[in-house]
Design a protein around this motif. Structure first.
Motif, PDB file in Angstrom:
ATOM      1  N   THR A 188       0.733  -1.221  -0.055  1.00 33.95           N
ATOM      2  CA  THR A 188       0.345  -0.121   0.330  1.00 33.95           C
ATOM      3  C   THR A 188       0.928   1.315   0.076  1.00 33.95           C
ATOM      4  OG1 THR A 188      -0.221  -0.011   2.463  1.00 33.95           O
ATOM      5  CG2 THR A 188      -1.637  -1.114   1.274  1.00 33.95           C
ATOM      6  N   GLU A 189       0.626   2.220  -0.996  1.00 33.88           N
ATOM      7  CA  GLU A 189       0.856   3.907  -0.541  1.00 33.88           C
ATOM      8  C   GLU A 189       1.330   3.939   1.374  1.00 33.88           C
ATOM      9  OE1 GLU A 189      -1.871   3.136  -2.030  1.00 33.88           O
ATOM     10  OE2 GLU A 189      -3.166   4.515  -1.587  1.00 33.88           O
ATOM     11  N   ILE A 190       0.253   3.246   1.569  1.00 32.28           N
ATOM     12  CA  ILE A 190       0.509   3.815   3.378  1.00 32.28           C
ATOM     13  C   ILE A 190       2.315   3.366   3.667  1.00 32.28           C
ATOM     14  CG2 ILE A 190       0.164   3.130   5.573  1.00 32.28           C
ATOM     15  CD1 ILE A 190      -3.351   3.496   3.820  1.00 32.28           C
ATOM     16  N   ALA A 191       2.418   2.093   3.524  1.00 35.02           N
ATOM     17  CA  ALA A 191       3.662   1.379   3.148  1.00 35.02           C
ATOM     18  C   ALA A 191       4.408   2.107   2.393  1.00 35.02           C
ATOM     19  CB  ALA A 191       3.302  -0.271   3.442  1.00 35.02           C
ATOM     20  N   ARG A 242       2.285   7.568  11.435  1.00 32.89           N
ATOM     21  CA  ARG A 242       3.126   7.517  12.447  1.00 32.89           C
ATOM     22  C   ARG A 242       4.040   6.150  12.311  1.00 32.89           C
ATOM     23  NH1 ARG A 242      -0.402   7.559  17.318  1.00 32.89           N
ATOM     24  NH2 ARG A 242       1.759   7.412  18.816  1.00 32.89           N
ATOM     25  N   ARG A 285       8.894   1.476  12.679  1.00 34.75           N
ATOM     26  CA  ARG A 285       7.862   0.407  12.823  1.00 34.75           C
ATOM     27  C   ARG A 285       6.729   1.628  12.509  1.00 34.75           C
ATOM     28  NH1 ARG A 285      10.003  -3.169  16.101  1.00 34.75           N
ATOM     29  NH2 ARG A 285       9.346  -2.141  18.115  1.00 34.75           N
ATOM     30  N   ARG A 286       5.218   1.215  12.341  1.00 35.98           N
ATOM     31  CA  ARG A 286       4.097   1.664  11.785  1.00 35.98           C
ATOM     32  C   ARG A 286       3.344   1.313  13.097  1.00 35.98           C
ATOM     33  NH1 ARG A 286       0.165   0.384   7.368  1.00 35.98           N
ATOM     34  NH2 ARG A 286       1.896  -0.553   6.579  1.00 35.98           N
ATOM     35  N   ILE A 287       3.212   2.692  13.598  1.00 34.71           N
ATOM     36  CA  ILE A 287       2.706   2.919  14.725  1.00 34.71           C
ATOM     37  C   ILE A 287       0.582   2.620  14.694  1.00 34.71           C
ATOM     38  CG2 ILE A 287       1.375   4.103  17.200  1.00 34.71           C
ATOM     39  CD1 ILE A 287       4.554   4.646  16.530  1.00 34.71           C
ATOM     40  N   GLU A 288       0.413   3.959  13.471  1.00 31.44           N
ATOM     41  CA  GLU A 288      -1.089   4.276  13.501  1.00 31.44           C
ATOM     42  C   GLU A 288      -1.077   4.950  12.015  1.00 31.44           C
ATOM     43  OE1 GLU A 288      -1.840   7.435  15.895  1.00 31.44           O
ATOM     44  OE2 GLU A 288      -4.205   6.934  15.135  1.00 31.44           O
ATOM     45  N   PHE A 289      -2.281   5.250  11.486  1.00 33.22           N
ATOM     46  CA  PHE A 289      -2.446   4.916  10.166  1.00 33.22           C
ATOM     47  C   PHE A 289      -3.961   5.165   9.517  1.00 33.22           C
ATOM     48  CE2 PHE A 289      -4.660   2.072   7.642  1.00 33.22           C
ATOM     49  CZ  PHE A 289      -4.328   1.405   8.278  1.00 33.22           C
ATOM     50  N   MET A 336      -6.451   7.422   6.937  1.00 35.41           N
ATOM     51  CA  MET A 336      -6.613   8.392   5.474  1.00 35.41           C
ATOM     52  C   MET A 336      -7.754   9.256   6.028  1.00 35.41           C
ATOM     53  SD  MET A 336      -6.350   4.830   2.909  1.00 35.41           S
ATOM     54  CE  MET A 336      -5.894   6.477   1.656  1.00 35.41           C
ATOM     55  N   ARG A 386      -6.468   0.399  22.705  1.00 39.91           N
ATOM     56  CA  ARG A 386      -5.204   0.761  21.564  1.00 39.91           C
ATOM     57  C   ARG A 386      -4.386   0.650  23.345  1.00 39.91           C
ATOM     58  NH1 ARG A 386      -2.727   4.412  17.695  1.00 39.91           N
ATOM     59  NH2 ARG A 386      -3.574   5.730  18.936  1.00 39.91           N
ATOM     60  N   GLN A 437     -10.851   3.356  -0.637  1.00 40.30           N
ATOM     61  CA  GLN A 437     -10.555   3.759   0.362  1.00 40.30           C
ATOM     62  C   GLN A 437     -10.571   2.652   1.610  1.00 40.30           C
ATOM     63  OE1 GLN A 437      -9.544   6.698   2.360  1.00 40.30           O
ATOM     64  NE2 GLN A 437      -9.741   7.953   0.763  1.00 40.30           N
ATOM     65  N   ASN A 497      -7.389   0.892   2.921  1.00 37.99           N
ATOM     66  CA  ASN A 497      -7.338   0.687   5.064  1.00 37.99           C
ATOM     67  C   ASN A 497      -6.797  -1.130   5.066  1.00 37.99           C
ATOM     68  OD1 ASN A 497      -7.172   3.669   6.075  1.00 37.99           O
ATOM     69  ND2 ASN A 497      -8.989   3.668   4.903  1.00 37.99           N
ATOM     70  N   GLU A 546      -0.885  -5.209   6.649  1.00 30.83           N
ATOM     71  CA  GLU A 546       0.411  -5.178   6.232  1.00 30.83           C
ATOM     72  C   GLU A 546       1.327  -4.418   7.910  1.00 30.83           C
ATOM     73  OE1 GLU A 546       1.204  -2.983   2.413  1.00 30.83           O
ATOM     74  OE2 GLU A 546       1.137  -1.679   4.179  1.00 30.83           O
ATOM     75  N   GLN A 547       0.628  -3.399   8.775  1.00 25.20           N
ATOM     76  CA  GLN A 547       0.920  -3.266  10.133  1.00 25.20           C
ATOM     77  C   GLN A 547       0.629  -4.044  10.947  1.00 25.20           C
ATOM     78  OE1 GLN A 547      -0.565   0.382  10.925  1.00 25.20           O
ATOM     79  NE2 GLN A 547      -0.426   0.302  13.665  1.00 25.20           N
ATOM     80  N   GLN A 596       3.862  -6.290  10.498  1.00 24.12           N
ATOM     81  CA  GLN A 596       5.161  -6.412  11.327  1.00 24.12           C
ATOM     82  C   GLN A 596       5.509  -5.905  11.961  1.00 24.12           C
ATOM     83  OE1 GLN A 596       5.609  -1.941  10.507  1.00 24.12           O
ATOM     84  NE2 GLN A 596       3.918  -1.309  11.917  1.00 24.12           N
TER      85      GLN A 596
END
Lengths: 260, 409
Positions: free
Chosen positions: A80-83, A111, A117-121, A123, B370, B394, B398, B404-405, B408
């Motif tokens: 994804t573009e987020i990654a 973030r 490492r990604r914590i949060e995203f 859109m 969280r 979208q 998402n 993905e997140q 990791q």
């Protein structure tokens, strides 16, 4: 030497970056996405290879991202573009960061921690407010070429507030501002400020604020306004429009090397 | 991504279709056979209605059918044009729109349309919209609309609350007897409550099977499998069906059959289903080798408190204890417990535009959870039925980025 390619098929533009195994930039190209993403990706690749004297056989691995990520025939991987924006931005700022990417059709808040490492995203929600499409609509409403917005905003001497969540309603607000005799320079700056306000609502900015994307690349006033509004100095990496493609190329290299 | 991932159907599905088909056939034939029809909210006093001999029809189930069949978005504008805002419950607007257009998925099942109500019975434990919805039909058909006004936002369901709701439920008996033309037989009510309790315990077993790793069932399966628990609780048919399904799930567990082949992530779905996109979402999660193992929604049809020995008070307690009418403190503790029990990796919140009562991402709850769980969350914007409020691209991006997140970590 083997090369690694990242291609970011966005709503408006295809961005393509080729790097070598030392993560150095070797080639780049940008062209309109058009309506045939596969063909646009092919042409973008050909353009980059021709311009920089490379051949396709030299591309060891390619990774595609963006709205058209699944349309690239020669991509080995997809992310994804987020990654990809996160990876590309973290390459330049190896610390906890919040990436704000403003694209043509969406904006993203990503973030990352100190290890990348990604914590949060997040859109943007349903509306175009806070995106490049919003500024395109404003330019249309003011009968201005999109490329002139930043120059005009730089000449602003007064804050004009545009407050709506909705792009169409903001355009209506602009009509009222014109009727009230506000100067176009101030209205354009107000539109820029509105983009930043939409971003402010998305989430907390932790660590270093990094701004990426084509809208930031073409409108250097935006990071300055972001710094003012968000109370944090906004950093812009080199070639911010291609940061997603660059991140994609880095990920292609990482996948080849077997690193996560 | 595994392009070949496919959903694994249950052998029991054939029986479910038969049971549901029989239910709808009986609804369609009700008036001709002299049976009275009561409309009931999905967490309304169905046992009381069944004990009085009514055919019980659930408009929210019809709303879900309109969503799943993708008819909803076409008919909602008709209700909007009649004064029902696009911002209110899209079950309501799609159901009334469908009625105005005289187009319903029930016609494919041999019914002429929705069965005409002789009485409409609501419980506001879920929202005020159900009452407004039923009152529209009551005015249209000139039939009674009566119901229960359950307090909302409660932390503890105490005796005073139960007394109040039980009393309100009891006051329904006399007007319902008048419509039914028969007196309530308390032993029959006990029998129906007992069947409801059996159904609920079996449904609970169905959902609990997903605590196993890998899970034998997904949330998307659950939204289909819950049909009998919603429309047939209090009947022997529902009990018989869930016995068969529980057996099949146990068999899957014994044989190590995963609903999602190669399950690598486990997600909790908070909020309403997006009915018109169930298939697409289900297949995206399959491809991501991610199992949505638990949800608030499917668990909302577990009524532990039902007790045939004390039918009115136990119904009052059960229907006042559901997640949707509880305080945020309760909801937070509930999701925390579920997240641990089902060993989830992350929580997905569906913020349904037209269902504020069943969207729990709006008051900072995801951030608090969280913090407590150390598990990431994702909020997607959409709606239960109105696909004008949903951006597929979208949502897909998402969800993919969320997987993905989680991978990791």
């Amino acid at each position: 030497m083997p090369y690694y390619c990242g291609v970011d098929i966005g709503a408006s533009s295809v961005k393509l970056v080729v790097i070598d195994e030392h993560q150095h930039l070797v080639a780049r190209a940008i062209r309109r996405s058009g309506i045939d993403y596969a063909q646009s990706a092919d042409r973008c690749l050909d353009e980059a290879l021709t311009k920089y004297g490379l051949d396709r056989g030299g591309i060891r691995r390619a990774l595609s991202t963006g709205y058209g990520r699944n349309n690239v025939r020669w991509a080995d991987d997809v992310a994804t573009e987020i990654a990809c924006h996160g990876t590309g931005a973290f390459f330049h700022f190896r610390q906890p960061i919040t990436v704000i990417d403003i694209g043509a059709q969406d904006c993203k808040l990503i973030r990352l921690d100190a290890q990348g490492r990604r914590i949060e995203f997040k859109m943007n929600r349903k509306c175009a407010a806070g995106t490049g499409a919003f500024l395109e609509e404003i330019a249309l409403r003011l009968d201005l070429p999109i490329g002139e917005l930043n120059g005009l905003a730089e000449q602003s001497t007064k804050e004009v507030t545009l407050g709506s969540f909705c792009t169409v309603f903001t355009a209506t607000e602009i009509l009222a501002k014109i009727r009230a005799g506000e100067r176009v320079e101030d209205i354009v700056k107000g539109a820029f400020r509105a983009v930043i306000k939409r971003i402010e609502e998305m989430g907390a900015i932790d660590g270093t604020l990094v701004m990426t994307g084509g809208v930031v690349a073409h409108n250097p006033m935006l990071p300055r306004l972001a710094s003012e509004t968000l109370g944090k100095s906004a950093q812009v990496p080199p070639d911010p429009q291609c940061i997603g493609a660059f991140g994609a190329a880095l990920m292609a290299l990482e996948k080849t090397n077997g690193t996560p | 991504m595994a392009a070949t991932a496919e959903r694994k159907d249950f052998a029991a599905n054939k029986q479910m279709r038969a049971v549901m088909g029989k239910y709808f056939t009986e609804l369609g034939q009700g008036a001709a056979e002299g049976k009275k029809t009561a409309w009931c909210t999905s967490v309304g006093p169905a046992e009381l209605l069944r004990a009085l001999g009514f055919n019980v029809y659930f408009p929210e189930n019809h709303g879900a059918m309109l969503g799943a069949s993708k008819m909803a978005t076409d008919v909602i504008p008709l209700a909007n044009a009649q004064g029902f805002s696009p911002d209110i419950c899209s079950y309501l607007t799609s159901d009334i729109g469908s009625f105005l257009k005289n187009e319903t998925p029930l016609q494919k099942m041999g019914l002429a349309g929705v069965p005409k109500a002789d009485v409409l019975v609501f419980n506001t434990n879920q929202c005020r919209d159900v009452k407004d919805w039923f009152q529209w039909y009551a005015r249209h058909w000139n039939v009674p609309c009566i119901g229960i006004h359950t307090p909302r936002g409660t932390s503890e369901v105490d005796d005073a609350l139960v007394d109040y709701v039980a009393k309100e439920t009891e006051t329904l008996v006399e007007p319902l007897e008048q419509v039914a033309g028969t007196k309530l037989d308390i032993d029959r009510l006990r029998e129906v409550v007992d069947l409801s309790k059996q159904c609920t315990l079996l449904w609970k077993q169905v959902l609990k099977s997903a605590t196993h790793v890998p899970s034998p069932i997904t949330f998307f399966d659950g939204t289909i499998q819950m049909g009998p628990a919603v429309v047939l609780r209090g009947s022997q048919d529902a009990v018989d069906y869930y016995r068969v399904l529980v057996d099949e799930l146990n068999q899957r567990i014994t044989q190590g059959v995963a609903a999602v082949e190669g399950e690598r992530l486990r997600i909790y779905w908070e909020g309403m289903p997006i009915w018109g996109k169930l298939r697409d979402l289900s297949s995206q999660f399959l491809q991501l080798r991610t199992c949505v193992v638990a949800s608030t929604y499917c668990n909302s049809w577990i009524f532990d408190d039902l007790d045939p020995a004390d039918p009115f008070r136990s119904m009052a307690r059960a229907y006042s204890s559901i997640f949707i009418c509880r305080s945020d403190d309760f909801k937070e503790a509930y999701i925390e417990r579920m997240a641990r029990e089902y060993q989830i990796d992350g929580i997905l919140y569906h913020d349904a535009k037209t269902c504020p009562n069943n969207s729990n991402s709006r008051y900072e709850l995801p951030l608090r959870l969280r913090e407590k769980l150390g598990k990431p969350f994702l909020t997607i914007n959409g709606d239960l039925n109105d696909l004008r409020l949903y951006s597929e691209e979208q949502a897909r991006t998402n969800i993919e980025a969320f997987a993905e997140q989680l991978m990791q970590v």
